[in-house]
Design an enzyme around this catalytic site. Structure first.
Site, PDB file in Angstrom:
ATOM      1  N   ASP A   4       0.903  -1.225   0.038  1.00 61.86           N
ATOM      2  CA  ASP A   4      -0.175   0.052   0.061  1.00 61.86           C
ATOM      3  C   ASP A   4       0.981   1.319  -0.121  1.00 61.86           C
ATOM      4  OD1 ASP A   4      -2.101  -1.531   0.044  1.00 61.86           O
ATOM      5  OD2 ASP A   4      -2.244  -1.815   2.356  1.00 61.86           O
TER       6      ASP A   4
ATOM      7  N   LYS B 175       1.830   2.029  -5.034  1.00 61.15           N
ATOM      8  CA  LYS B 175       2.585   1.666  -6.328  1.00 61.15           C
ATOM      9  C   LYS B 175       1.662   1.856  -7.719  1.00 61.15           C
ATOM     10  CE  LYS B 175       2.501  -2.442  -4.424  1.00 61.15           C
ATOM     11  NZ  LYS B 175       2.035  -2.096  -3.032  1.00 61.15           N
TER      12      LYS B 175
ATOM     13  N   GLY C 253      -4.566  -4.143  -3.884  1.00 62.23           N
ATOM     14  CA  GLY C 253      -5.617  -3.190  -4.115  1.00 62.23           C
ATOM     15  C   GLY C 253      -4.866  -1.809  -4.379  1.00 62.23           C
ATOM     16  N   HIS C 254      -4.800  -1.679  -5.907  1.00 63.98           N
ATOM     17  CA  HIS C 254      -3.990  -0.489  -6.306  1.00 63.98           C
ATOM     18  C   HIS C 254      -4.963   0.586  -6.603  1.00 63.98           C
ATOM     19  CE1 HIS C 254      -0.408  -3.241  -7.286  1.00 63.98           C
ATOM     20  NE2 HIS C 254      -0.855  -3.395  -6.074  1.00 63.98           N
TER      21      HIS C 254
ATOM     22  N   GLN D  74       1.851  -6.142  -3.114  1.00 64.27           N
ATOM     23  CA  GLN D  74       2.326  -6.200  -1.738  1.00 64.27           C
ATOM     24  C   GLN D  74       3.488  -5.341  -1.674  1.00 64.27           C
ATOM     25  OE1 GLN D  74       1.330  -9.328  -3.542  1.00 64.27           O
ATOM     26  NE2 GLN D  74      -0.617  -8.297  -2.909  1.00 64.27           N
TER      27      GLN D  74
HETATM   28  P1  GDP Z   1      -0.660   0.347  -3.523  1.00 63.65           P
HETATM   29  O1  GDP Z   1      -1.502  -0.867  -3.116  1.00 63.65           O
HETATM   30  O2  GDP Z   1       0.863   0.338  -3.324  1.00 63.65           O
HETATM   31  O3  GDP Z   1      -1.007   0.878  -4.845  1.00 63.65           O
HETATM   32  O4  GDP Z   1      -1.210   1.426  -2.702  1.00 63.65           O
HETATM   33  P2  GDP Z   1      -2.977   1.751  -2.321  1.00 63.65           P
HETATM   34  O5  GDP Z   1      -3.857   2.205  -3.301  1.00 63.65           O
HETATM   35  O6  GDP Z   1      -3.476   0.644  -1.791  1.00 63.65           O
HETATM   36  O7  GDP Z   1      -2.830   2.809  -1.233  1.00 63.65           O
HETATM   37  C1  GDP Z   1      -2.241   4.127  -1.349  1.00 63.65           C
HETATM   38  C2  GDP Z   1      -3.432   5.077  -1.073  1.00 63.65           C
HETATM   39  O8  GDP Z   1      -2.623   6.409  -0.964  1.00 63.65           O
HETATM   40  C3  GDP Z   1      -4.312   5.167  -2.069  1.00 63.65           C
HETATM   41  O9  GDP Z   1      -5.516   5.466  -1.457  1.00 63.65           O
HETATM   42  C4  GDP Z   1      -3.787   6.373  -2.952  1.00 63.65           C
HETATM   43  O10 GDP Z   1      -4.840   7.356  -3.609  1.00 63.65           O
HETATM   44  C5  GDP Z   1      -3.323   7.350  -2.004  1.00 63.65           C
HETATM   45  N1  GDP Z   1      -1.920   8.083  -2.551  1.00 63.65           N
HETATM   46  C6  GDP Z   1      -0.967   7.531  -3.237  1.00 63.65           C
HETATM   47  N2  GDP Z   1      -0.006   8.785  -3.341  1.00 63.65           N
HETATM   48  C7  GDP Z   1      -0.523   9.589  -2.318  1.00 63.65           C
HETATM   49  C8  GDP Z   1       0.109  10.946  -2.039  1.00 63.65           C
HETATM   50  O11 GDP Z   1       1.268  11.221  -2.400  1.00 63.65           O
HETATM   51  N3  GDP Z   1      -0.535  11.590  -1.175  1.00 63.65           N
HETATM   52  C9  GDP Z   1      -1.784  11.146  -0.619  1.00 63.65           C
HETATM   53  N4  GDP Z   1      -2.300  12.034   0.341  1.00 63.65           N
HETATM   54  N5  GDP Z   1      -2.355   9.846  -1.082  1.00 63.65           N
HETATM   55  C10 GDP Z   1      -1.591   9.362  -1.993  1.00 63.65           C
HETATM   56  P1  IMO Z   2      -0.894  -4.039  -2.317  1.00 63.94           P
HETATM   57  O1  IMO Z   2      -0.575  -4.637  -3.584  1.00 63.94           O
HETATM   58  C1  IMO Z   2      -0.980  -4.430   2.030  1.00 63.94           C
HETATM   59  C2  IMO Z   2      -0.792  -8.668   3.774  1.00 63.94           C
HETATM   60  C3  IMO Z   2      -2.145  -9.089   4.383  1.00 63.94           C
HETATM   61  C4  IMO Z   2      -1.630 -10.013   5.349  1.00 63.94           C
HETATM   62  C5  IMO Z   2      -0.349 -10.694   4.418  1.00 63.94           C
HETATM   63  C6  IMO Z   2      -0.828 -11.830   3.985  1.00 63.94           C
HETATM   64  O2  IMO Z   2      -2.138  -3.307  -2.334  1.00 63.94           O
HETATM   65  O3  IMO Z   2       0.121  -3.491  -1.590  1.00 63.94           O
HETATM   66  P2  IMO Z   2      -2.319 -12.559   2.313  1.00 63.94           P
HETATM   67  O4  IMO Z   2      -3.848 -12.471   1.807  1.00 63.94           O
HETATM   68  O5  IMO Z   2      -1.529 -11.955   1.125  1.00 63.94           O
HETATM   69  O6  IMO Z   2      -2.074 -14.154   2.291  1.00 63.94           O
HETATM   70  O7  IMO Z   2      -2.141 -11.994   3.101  1.00 63.94           O
HETATM   71  O8  IMO Z   2      -0.034  -9.710   3.545  1.00 63.94           O
HETATM   72  N1  IMO Z   2      -0.991  -8.116   2.344  1.00 63.94           N
HETATM   73  C7  IMO Z   2      -1.282  -6.809   1.868  1.00 63.94           C
HETATM   74  N2  IMO Z   2      -1.040  -5.649   2.931  1.00 63.94           N
HETATM   75  N3  IMO Z   2      -1.149  -4.210   0.749  1.00 63.94           N
HETATM   76  C8  IMO Z   2      -1.267  -5.460   0.045  1.00 63.94           C
HETATM   77  O9  IMO Z   2      -1.221  -5.627  -1.286  1.00 63.94           O
HETATM   78  C9  IMO Z   2      -1.300  -6.786   0.546  1.00 63.94           C
HETATM   79  N4  IMO Z   2      -1.537  -8.046   0.063  1.00 63.94           N
HETATM   80  C10 IMO Z   2      -1.299  -8.914   1.359  1.00 63.94           C
HETATM   81  O10 IMO Z   2      -2.859  -8.170   5.168  1.00 63.94           O
HETATM   82  O11 IMO Z   2      -0.678  -9.343   6.666  1.00 63.94           O
HETATM   83 MG    MG Z   3      -2.838  -1.568  -1.761  1.00 63.44          MG
END
Ligand code: GDP
Ligand code: IMO
Ligand code: MG
Length: 419
Positions: free
Chosen positions: A13, A16, A40-41, A222
């Site tokens: 999270d 990416k 979840g991106h 991840q």
């Molecule tokens: P990922 O799994 O690595 O793609 O990240 P996620 O999308 O799960 O979580 C990142 C969260 O931060 C999302 O809600 C993005 O919209 C938000 N986000 C990404 N970059 C920035 C930033 O520079 N500032 C802020 N405030 N939010 C951001």
């Molecule tokens: P993105 O791509 C954050 C964590 C779960 C748990 C561990 C194992 O959005 O960054 P799993 O279901 O993979 O067997 O769970 O990994 N986890 C993540 N945490 N971002 C993710 O994906 C994750 N995918 C799995 O919360 O701790």
């Molecule tokens: Mg994510």
């Protein structure tokens, strides 16, 4: 033309999706190389927010997208995502899935849920999407793969054989209801009819594209500390998340990769269980959660928040061979008068280290050593305020890696390029 890996440098999270979306502008193909719908991106485009779980984030820019052999694919999630994207005007005609990708079956989801329930307080806190059981079957060589959807007879037969055993586990070991063969086989045949259109020799596709001078992005799911081998085992995911696996996961040679972009938040978050040295105690925990909107995309769980951990980040730089960093969500720290940064760990014997402990007990019991930097306490709009720039310079200097991008907001445009 060489390929670029975009890899999470913390516990997932990191943002990416947004960085892939940005770099995709100047690329032709975007591939996922591991993981599945545990990811979840999020990509924010104007008023619209896309939360993508299974398909590479490049789909939002209309790029060729590849789900590589190292991924696991839940056909229901994939097809729902296809339908949702299409209904929002995003074409999925150029999405290709490797025939070697393993299918997440309903018993994987049921076993993931049952096993977490059984573990109780010892649970990993998985996303309960069947990831671990699916990769376990792959390693045990009893998995069902995407190419099996090409032949209805083979698919039915494989489901029948697998289900006979999985139902014993579900009923006898976990005491939950067995799955019904006919209903499940019919449902999967209907998925198969649609999934067939997406199956391709993706290793060849990517290799040819590289030969033709096209630019390829390899998008990690991840993060480094969730890597099966090098992460905080057992609180990890079941795939190899690090950059080196991008080559294996897509089916190209490692010498095709020449750039590794690590993505790290300006602080740290973690969902699920497991040790977290810099986890914030007190009211600042809630403040960072609220300001950063730190709620999980897949499970809706609140993410645990911590101050930036340079020991762990140095480890991520090493493991991935990170050539530059994107530091996201710096805007979230604008609210703080002072910002602690962890520069070392104090171990049980009183010694200090700035290298990530090789032994898990050392990591579980370490205490963070902080250096406190000045905050900037103003919104980041045009360029970085001096103290924000000093924060970035400090991180760069400590890690010895350039920070090329800084995230200053969730929207697509909110990025500052530094080099
Ligand atoms: P990922 O799994 O690595 O793609 O990240 P996620 O999308 O799960 O979580 C990142 C969260 O931060 C999302 O809600 C993005 O919209 C938000 N986000 C990404 N970059 C920035 C930033 O520079 N500032 C802020 N405030 N939010 C951001
Ligand atoms: P993105 O791509 C954050 C964590 C779960 C748990 C561990 C194992 O959005 O960054 P799993 O279901 O993979 O067997 O769970 O990994 N986890 C993540 N945490 N971002 C993710 O994906 C994750 N995918 C799995 O919360 O701790
Ligand atoms: Mg994510």
């Amino acid at each position: 033309m060489p390929a670029t890996v975009i890899v999470g440098a913390q516990w997932g999270d990191e943002g990416k999706g947004k960085i892939v979306d940005l770099l995709a502008l100047d690329s032709d193909i975007v591939c996922r190389y591991q993981g599945g719908p545990n990811a979840g991106h999020t990509i924010v485009v104007g008023e619209e927010t896309f939360k993508i779980r299974q398909i590479p984030s490049g789909v939002i820019r209309g790029k060729t997208c590849v789900i590589g052999a190292g991924c696991v694919l839940d056909p229901e999630v994939f097809l729902n995502e296809v339908d949702e994207l299409e209904s929002r005007g995003q074409s999925t005609a150029d999405v290709h899935v490797s025939g070697e990708t393993h299918l997440i079956m309903p018993w994987h989801v049921a076993l993931d849920q049952a096993s977490e329930r059984r573990l109780g307080k010892l649970q990993i806190g998985t996303t309960r999407r069947g990831i671990g059981p699916c990769y376990a079957d792959k390693a045990a060589r009893i998995g069902i793969r995407v190419q099996d959807v090409l032949d209805p007879k083979i698919l039915r037969q494989k489901i029948e054989v697998a289900l006979a055993e999985k139902n014993v586990w579900l009923e006898r070991v976990y005491g939950v209801d067995p799955l019904e063969l006919d209903e499940l086989a019919e449902r999967y045949e209907s998925y198969a009819r649609r999934l067939r259109n997406y199956v391709a020799d993706t290793s060849l596709l990517v290799d040819r594209a590289l030969h033709d001078g096209r630019k390829v992005l390899l998008e990690g799911g991840q993060g480094t500390l969730l890597d099966l081998d090098h992460g905080t085992y057992p609180f990890v995911t079941s795939s190899s998340t690090v950059a080196a696996n991008a080559a294996t996961g897509v089916g190209i040679g490692p010498n095709r990769i020449d750039r590794v972009v690590g993505v790290a938040k300006a602080y740290v978050t973690r969902v699920g269980e497991g040790p977290f040295p810099t986890e914030i105690e007190g009211p600042d925990q809630r403040r960072v959660q609220e300001l950063g909107g730190e709620v999980g995309t897949v499970t809706g769980r609140t993410r645990r928040c911590g101050w930036l951990d340079l020991v762990a980040l140095r480890y991520a730089v090493r493991l991935n061979g990170i050539t530059s960093l994107a530091l996201t969500k710096l805007d979230v720290l604008s609210a703080f008068a002072e910002v602690p940064v962890c520069v070392a760990y104090r171990l049980r014997d009183g010694s200090e280290t700035n290298e990530f402990p090789a032994h898990q007990s050392d990591f579980h019991h370490c205490r963070p050593v902080y250096e406190t930097l000045s905050g900037w306490q103003e919104p980041i709009t045009d360029g970085l305020p001096d103290a924000a720039r000093a924060y970035v310079d400090f991180v760069e200097h400590q890690l010895g890696v350039e920070i090329s991008l800084v995230g200053t907001g969730a929207e697509r445009e909110r990025v500052v390029a530094l080099h």
